[in-house]
Design a protein around this motif. Structure first.
Motif, PDB file in Angstrom:
ATOM      1  N   ARG A 121       0.845  -1.197   0.000  1.00 51.75           N
ATOM      2  CA  ARG A 121       0.000   0.000   0.000  1.00 51.75           C
ATOM      3  C   ARG A 121       0.878   1.243   0.000  1.00 51.75           C
ATOM      4  NH1 ARG A 121      -4.394   0.753   4.700  1.00 51.75           N
ATOM      5  NH2 ARG A 121      -5.379  -0.900   3.459  1.00 51.75           N
ATOM      6  N   ARG A 123       3.594   7.348   2.670  1.00 50.70           N
ATOM      7  CA  ARG A 123       3.884   6.153   3.458  1.00 50.70           C
ATOM      8  C   ARG A 123       3.648   4.893   2.626  1.00 50.70           C
ATOM      9  NH1 ARG A 123       0.621   5.506   8.845  1.00 50.70           N
ATOM     10  NH2 ARG A 123      -1.045   4.909   7.393  1.00 50.70           N
ATOM     11  N   SER A 176       3.741   0.577   2.715  1.00 50.01           N
ATOM     12  CA  SER A 176       3.654  -0.539   3.650  1.00 50.01           C
ATOM     13  C   SER A 176       3.518  -1.838   2.880  1.00 50.01           C
ATOM     14  CB  SER A 176       2.466  -0.374   4.610  1.00 50.01           C
ATOM     15  OG  SER A 176       1.237  -0.421   3.908  1.00 50.01           O
ATOM     16  N   ALA A 214       2.355  -5.717   3.895  1.00 54.58           N
ATOM     17  CA  ALA A 214       1.769  -6.561   4.939  1.00 54.58           C
ATOM     18  C   ALA A 214       1.666  -7.990   4.434  1.00 54.58           C
ATOM     19  CB  ALA A 214       0.392  -6.033   5.343  1.00 54.58           C
ATOM     20  N   TRP A 226       9.962   1.258   9.972  1.00 54.79           N
ATOM     21  CA  TRP A 226       9.627   0.490  11.172  1.00 54.79           C
ATOM     22  C   TRP A 226       8.814  -0.730  10.776  1.00 54.79           C
ATOM     23  CZ3 TRP A 226       7.073   4.754   9.542  1.00 54.79           C
ATOM     24  CH2 TRP A 226       5.675   4.727   9.500  1.00 54.79           C
ATOM     25  N   ALA A 227       8.549  -1.582  11.754  1.00 55.54           N
ATOM     26  CA  ALA A 227       7.774  -2.800  11.513  1.00 55.54           C
ATOM     27  C   ALA A 227       6.784  -3.000  12.639  1.00 55.54           C
ATOM     28  CB  ALA A 227       8.695  -4.013  11.391  1.00 55.54           C
ATOM     29  N   GLU A 228       5.683  -3.661  12.314  1.00 55.91           N
ATOM     30  CA  GLU A 228       4.665  -4.013  13.297  1.00 55.91           C
ATOM     31  C   GLU A 228       4.278  -5.469  13.085  1.00 55.91           C
ATOM     32  OE1 GLU A 228       1.414  -1.347  12.790  1.00 55.91           O
ATOM     33  OE2 GLU A 228       2.561   0.452  13.368  1.00 55.91           O
ATOM     34  N   SER A 275       3.078  -9.786   9.556  1.00 60.72           N
ATOM     35  CA  SER A 275       3.831  -8.577   9.871  1.00 60.72           C
ATOM     36  C   SER A 275       3.531  -7.500   8.853  1.00 60.72           C
ATOM     37  CB  SER A 275       5.337  -8.870   9.867  1.00 60.72           C
ATOM     38  OG  SER A 275       5.659  -9.892  10.783  1.00 60.72           O
ATOM     39  N   SER A 276       3.780  -6.270   9.252  1.00 56.27           N
ATOM     40  CA  SER A 276       3.657  -5.124   8.349  1.00 56.27           C
ATOM     41  C   SER A 276       4.927  -4.303   8.463  1.00 56.27           C
ATOM     42  CB  SER A 276       2.439  -4.262   8.705  1.00 56.27           C
ATOM     43  OG  SER A 276       1.238  -4.978   8.514  1.00 56.27           O
ATOM     44  N   PHE A 277       5.509  -3.992   7.319  1.00 50.71           N
ATOM     45  CA  PHE A 277       6.713  -3.170   7.268  1.00 50.71           C
ATOM     46  C   PHE A 277       6.360  -1.836   6.625  1.00 50.71           C
ATOM     47  CE2 PHE A 277       8.357  -7.297   7.990  1.00 50.71           C
ATOM     48  CZ  PHE A 277       9.589  -7.140   8.603  1.00 50.71           C
ATOM     49  N   PHE A 278       6.810  -0.751   7.260  1.00 52.77           N
ATOM     50  CA  PHE A 278       6.459   0.594   6.813  1.00 52.77           C
ATOM     51  C   PHE A 278       7.716   1.416   6.564  1.00 52.77           C
ATOM     52  CE2 PHE A 278       3.174  -0.989   9.626  1.00 52.77           C
ATOM     53  CZ  PHE A 278       1.982  -0.635   9.019  1.00 52.77           C
ATOM     54  N   THR A 301       8.507   5.805   5.219  1.00 58.99           N
ATOM     55  CA  THR A 301       7.987   7.059   4.698  1.00 58.99           C
ATOM     56  C   THR A 301       9.042   7.775   3.867  1.00 58.99           C
ATOM     57  OG1 THR A 301       8.659   8.350   6.631  1.00 58.99           O
ATOM     58  CG2 THR A 301       6.461   7.337   6.689  1.00 58.99           C
TER      59      THR A 301
END
Length: 380
Positions: A297, A306, A308, A310, A358-360, A367-370, A372
């Motif tokens: 996305r 941004r 991401s 996922a 960052w990652a969540e 997992s989701s990696f972001f 910006t």
């Protein structure tokens, strides 16, 4: 691999004609702060000692003055009782004035001598401290100069080795392609195609590893090349999805792009950010089981854009989310996520653009990696 890792983990000092690296800046800043703290603590301790010494002197003088007053009062009382002549009393008064003047001169001289001694000690200690620090600085500069030479030799070595390795890998890949093209249609030919395909796969991985090693060397030397310009982030995402769609389909994964507009401008280096997205998607495909879903996305967030990625894979524990962007990171021997340099290089690329990464990890798995990037406005 151990030799290559040693080369990268080794001497990190920057040559004089190169941009200083963050590690060196942090070392210098830490050294300055430690010296300032030492100076402050030393000054406080010295002032405290001097204040205590002055208090002792003042107390002794006050005690002496009190004793002198008592003695003189007793003398005056005795003279009064003896009805001493006026001349004797005047003589005593003159002696007392002379005694007071002499005492005051002695105390003033003592105070001046004490101040001179303290100032001399301060200058001597300051000179000694400067000498010790100058020696430390010179030794540090000498070590950095030696490290600079070793780093320059390492960079030359990496440059020559990477060029030769890529030339050899190119030859291997070309030969493998020829084997695929010339293989017969029988069973033996099919085996040849499969083996040649494996060779092409391994050479591609080795070529990526060489590229990662060169990137890390550039990062450590403060010479990571990033050339930003206004680019369409939507087009980049679609290009990435198109590139990785065959690999995702081959593993039985769903890969799609979630975009809500036709165009979204950001300032970035096209090839470098493509490298970041490729790393994210490669990891997602690798760690997402068959039948899973991967989505990429891109959207505007205030003055930034941004990105991401996922997935519905196994995820990463909360305690490890910060560490996954470290160099040569891995969670456990049994968990191969994070091996290599991709996420570390991605972090450095994004930060070189002025962005964040960052990652969540979600509670339902995956997992989701972001990251910006600075947004860009159309002219006019």
């Amino acid at each position: 691999m151990n030799v290559l890792r040693f080369l990268l983990e080794g001497l990190r000092m920057e040559p004089k004609d190169k941009k200083p690296r963050p590690e060196q800046d942090r070392t210098d800043q830490s050294l300055r702060q430690e010296r300032e703290k030492t100076d402050e603590e030393f000054s406080k301790k010295r002032d405290s000692i001097e204040e205590n010494a002055d208090a002792v002197v003042q107390h002794a003088r006050a005690t002496a003055d009190t004793s002198l007053k008592v003695t003189r009062a007793e003398t005056d009382e005795r003279l009064a009782r003896s009805e001493a002549p006026q001349q004797e009393r005047q003589s005593v008064a003159r002696e007392r004035v002379q005694e007071d003047a002499t005492l005051q001169r002695e105390r003033t001289t003592s105070d001046e001598k004490l101040r001179d001694e303290r100032e001399a000690r301060r200058r001597a200690l300051a000179s000694l401290l400067r000498l010790e620090r100058a020696t430390t600085d010179q030794e540090l500069l000498t070590e950095r100069a030696r490290a600079d030479e070793a780093l320059a030799a390492r960079d030359d070595f990496l440059g020559m080795v990477s060029h030769d390795l890529r030339t050899l890998l190119g030859g291997i890949a070309m030969r493998a392609a020829m084997l695929v093209r010339n293989a017969s249609e029988d069973e033996a030919g099919q085996r040849t195609r499969r083996d040649a395909g494996s060779i092409q796969h391994f050479t591609a991985r080795m070529n990526r590893l060489i590229g990662d090693l060169i990137d890390v060397a550039s990062i450590e030397a403060g010479r990571l090349s990033v050339e930003t310009r206004p680019e369409d982030a939507i087009r980049l995402v679609r290009e990435t999805v198109e590139t990785f769609q065959p690999a995702a389909s081959a593993k039985g994964l769903s890969l799609d792009a979630e975009v809500a507009r036709d165009s979204l401008l950001a300032r970035f280096d096209h090839e470098r950010i493509l490298q970041v997205l490729a790393n994210f998607l490669s990891n997602a495909i690798k760690f997402t089981p068959e039948g899973g879903r991967i989505s990429i996305r891109v959207e505007p967030v205030e003055q930034e854009v941004r990105f991401s990625v996922a997935d519905t894979g196994s995820g990463v524990s909360e305690s490890m989310l910060e560490r996954i962007f470290e160099r040569f990171w891995q969670v456990l021997e049994s968990d191969k996520r994070g091996l290599g340099l991709g996420l570390y290089i991605s972090k450095c690329i994004v930060e070189a653009h002025g962005g964040r990464i960052w990652a969540e990890s979600r509670t339902d798995g995956g997992s989701s990696f972001f990251f910006t990037l600075p947004g860009a406005r159309t002219s006019g």
